[in-house]
Design a protein around this motif. Structure first.
Motif, PDB file in Angstrom:
ATOM      1  N   ASP A 139      27.106   5.573  20.839  1.00 31.26           N
ATOM      2  CA  ASP A 139      27.349   7.161  20.442  1.00 31.26           C
ATOM      3  C   ASP A 139      26.838   7.023  18.951  1.00 31.26           C
ATOM      4  N   ASN A 140      25.407   6.920  18.442  1.00 32.35           N
ATOM      5  CA  ASN A 140      24.903   6.908  17.426  1.00 32.35           C
ATOM      6  C   ASN A 140      25.089   8.653  16.694  1.00 32.35           C
ATOM      7  N   VAL A 187       8.497  -1.995  24.399  1.00 30.15           N
ATOM      8  CA  VAL A 187       9.209  -1.070  24.998  1.00 30.15           C
ATOM      9  C   VAL A 187      10.341  -0.466  23.778  1.00 30.15           C
ATOM     10  N   MET A 188      10.447   0.801  23.814  1.00 32.01           N
ATOM     11  CA  MET A 188      11.068   1.522  22.879  1.00 32.01           C
ATOM     12  C   MET A 188      12.057   2.614  23.432  1.00 32.01           C
ATOM     13  N   SER A 189      13.165   2.499  22.633  1.00 28.11           N
ATOM     14  CA  SER A 189      13.974   3.660  23.116  1.00 28.11           C
ATOM     15  C   SER A 189      13.911   4.735  21.780  1.00 28.11           C
ATOM     16  N   ILE A 190      14.127   5.937  22.148  1.00 28.37           N
ATOM     17  CA  ILE A 190      14.136   6.996  21.196  1.00 28.37           C
ATOM     18  C   ILE A 190      15.484   7.962  21.614  1.00 28.37           C
ATOM     19  N   GLY A 191      16.324   8.086  20.708  1.00 26.85           N
ATOM     20  CA  GLY A 191      17.531   9.031  20.962  1.00 26.85           C
ATOM     21  C   GLY A 191      18.665   8.519  20.348  1.00 26.85           C
ATOM     22  N   TYR A 232       6.055   6.547  29.689  1.00 26.33           N
ATOM     23  CA  TYR A 232       7.462   6.784  29.797  1.00 26.33           C
ATOM     24  C   TYR A 232       8.213   6.289  31.063  1.00 26.33           C
ATOM     25  N   ILE A 233       9.401   5.698  30.930  1.00 25.03           N
ATOM     26  CA  ILE A 233      10.026   4.903  31.830  1.00 25.03           C
ATOM     27  C   ILE A 233      11.125   5.761  32.619  1.00 25.03           C
ATOM     28  N   ARG A 234      12.172   6.055  31.466  1.00 30.01           N
ATOM     29  CA  ARG A 234      13.299   6.806  32.142  1.00 30.01           C
ATOM     30  C   ARG A 234      13.856   7.606  30.868  1.00 30.01           C
ATOM     31  N   PRO A 235      15.019   8.573  31.392  1.00 29.32           N
ATOM     32  CA  PRO A 235      15.901   9.147  30.418  1.00 29.32           C
ATOM     33  C   PRO A 235      16.774   8.337  29.682  1.00 29.32           C
ATOM     34  N   GLU A 236      17.368   8.541  28.534  1.00 24.63           N
ATOM     35  CA  GLU A 236      18.414   8.056  27.936  1.00 24.63           C
ATOM     36  C   GLU A 236      19.525   8.116  28.844  1.00 24.63           C
ATOM     37  N   ALA A 237      20.340   7.039  28.889  1.00 25.04           N
ATOM     38  CA  ALA A 237      21.594   7.151  29.879  1.00 25.04           C
ATOM     39  C   ALA A 237      22.664   6.482  29.234  1.00 25.04           C
ATOM     40  N   ASN A 238      23.810   6.564  29.473  1.00 22.17           N
ATOM     41  CA  ASN A 238      25.060   5.804  29.263  1.00 22.17           C
ATOM     42  C   ASN A 238      25.238   4.904  30.438  1.00 22.17           C
ATOM     43  N   PHE A 239      25.944   3.611  29.986  1.00 19.58           N
ATOM     44  CA  PHE A 239      26.209   2.721  30.850  1.00 19.58           C
ATOM     45  C   PHE A 239      27.776   2.161  30.792  1.00 19.58           C
TER      46      PHE A 239
END
Length: 397
Positions: free
Chosen positions: A305-306, A295-299, A335-342
């Motif tokens: 706060d990269n 599983v992978m994040s892109i963003g 694809y699973i979901r959009p990038e999000a803050n927590f």
């Protein structure tokens, strides 16, 4: 992402922007303007690129001239740069979700218009290379066909007029602030898909803010829903990347307890430009170890706060040691979901593990499992090389 505001009228028609919404025009802009600036003793500043978003060609040219102090009139600059752009129109790639959305609206007989600040001839050139696009639009309106371009509402009002529909029954999908402003001024509902990262707060006037076209939910607006989601995942056209595993930010294992196998972002600028941020999944091949679920994040990882966009795969397997420098190949299939803050580190960690569970389960489905046999995952790479293309180590981040 912002939740949609209540619908005040029945939505029956859709109006789409072109540049930055359906097409990855930004990459062409840099490819054309950058070498032109170099010839004139200037250096392209990617941080200034957001100033061009949503502008008419004339307005964008004026901004470039002012920002870089070029000794030309706007007319002279356009006469030099326009032929260079014309040569590139056929090379502009569709953004993720664009083909899917256009096909969905057409197959469900939702009247759809294209409304862009670009000239009509440029619009025709850009979409001619995308099969089926031109025939999918009930109307096409260019910036040279109305008195004023966006942020004036003229283009959207003209599109509604040509479709013989009241503006209040139209849903606009836009990537730029001038476009959102124009849509609202026309009395339409507007979904914002900001093409400039980390500036969503500027789009508060939109009725909904989404991360990418992959996140459009037509049913929210009373339109036919997509039916292609499977077990909480969306199948996508596979893409293939590879390179040596490098050390990351030093927070994967130490902060999150989730070791990731980072790839050098500088090697993947084109891929990072083509693919929207979010959480994806697929298969990972390590040259000396085997093939694993991933599983992978892109963003930009909003919680941390990269300052740069990164690719951070998590191989769903327990490894006894790091493998920095080893060649890693990825086949991204869903694809699973959009990038999000927590709101907290705990909630972020919980969501990452949930993403892992979703990917673990989905990759057993035949539609995804077949890619485990991809030769791309098994072909060895030369040490230190990187690959981005079609089919022909887990760090303490």
């Amino acid at each position: 992402m912002a939740a949609p505001k209540p619908i005040s009228r029945i939505i029956s028609h859709v109006i789409l922007d072109l540049d930055g919404t359906l097409l990855n025009t930004d990459s062409i802009v840099s490819q054309v303007v950058k070498p032109f600036l170099v010839k004139n003793g200037k250096n392209w500043d990617s941080k200034k690129a957001h100033k061009l978003v949503g502008k008419t060609p004339y307005e964008a040219a004026a901004v470039v001239l002012e920002d870089y102090g070029l000794p030309y009139s706007t007319e002279e600059f356009l006469s030099m740069i326009t032929p260079m752009f014309s040569q590139q129109w056929g090379n502009i790639k569709a953004l993720p979700g664009a083909n899917r959305l256009i096909k969905h609206l057409k197959s469900n007989r939702v009247p759809t218009a294209l409304a862009s600040n670009s000239s009509r001839s440029n619009i025709e050139s850009k979409i001619s290379c995308h099969k089926g696009w031109k025939d999918s639009f009930s109307a096409i309106v260019g910036g040279d066909e109305v008195e004023k371009g966006k942020p004036s509402p003229d283009i959207f009002l003209e599109a509604a007029k040509r479709m013989n529909i009241d503006p209040s029954n139209c849903l606009v999908i836009e990537d730029s602030l001038p476009g959102v402003t124009a849509g609202k001024a026309a009395g339409m509902h507007v979904i914002a898909v900001p093409s400039v990262p980390k500036r969503t707060d500027e789009f508060s006037s939109a009725d909904e803010i989404i991360n990418s076209l992959l996140d459009v939910k037509p049913e929210t607006w009373g339109l036919p829903p997509f039916n292609d989601w499977v077990e909480g995942t969306l199948p996508i056209e596979p893409w293939f990347i590879g390179g040596p595993v490098i050390k990351g930010f030093g927070r994967g294992s130490k902060v999150l307890g989730i070791p990731t196998a980072n790839l050098p972002a500088e090697n993947f600028s084109d891929i990072l430009s083509e693919h929207t941020s979010g959480v994806y999944f697929g298969w990972a091949g390590l040259s000396t170890r085997g093939i694993y679920k991933m599983v992978m994040s892109i963003g930009w990882n909003p919680y941390f706060d990269n300052t740069e966009k990164t690719i951070e795969p998590w191989l769903l397997h327990g490894f006894d040691e790091d493998f920095y420098g080893e060649e890693l190949r990825l086949v991204i299939v869903g694809y699973i979901r959009p990038e999000a803050n927590f709101p907290s580190l705990e909630s972020l960690i919980e969501r990452i593990h949930e993403d892992g569970r979703i990917a673990e389960k989905a990759l057993d489905l035949p539609a995804y499992a077949k890619y485990k046999e991809s030769p791309y995952l098994r072909n060895p790479l030369q040490q230190g090389s990187s690959v981005i293309g079609n089919e022909t180590g887990q760090d303490s981040k």
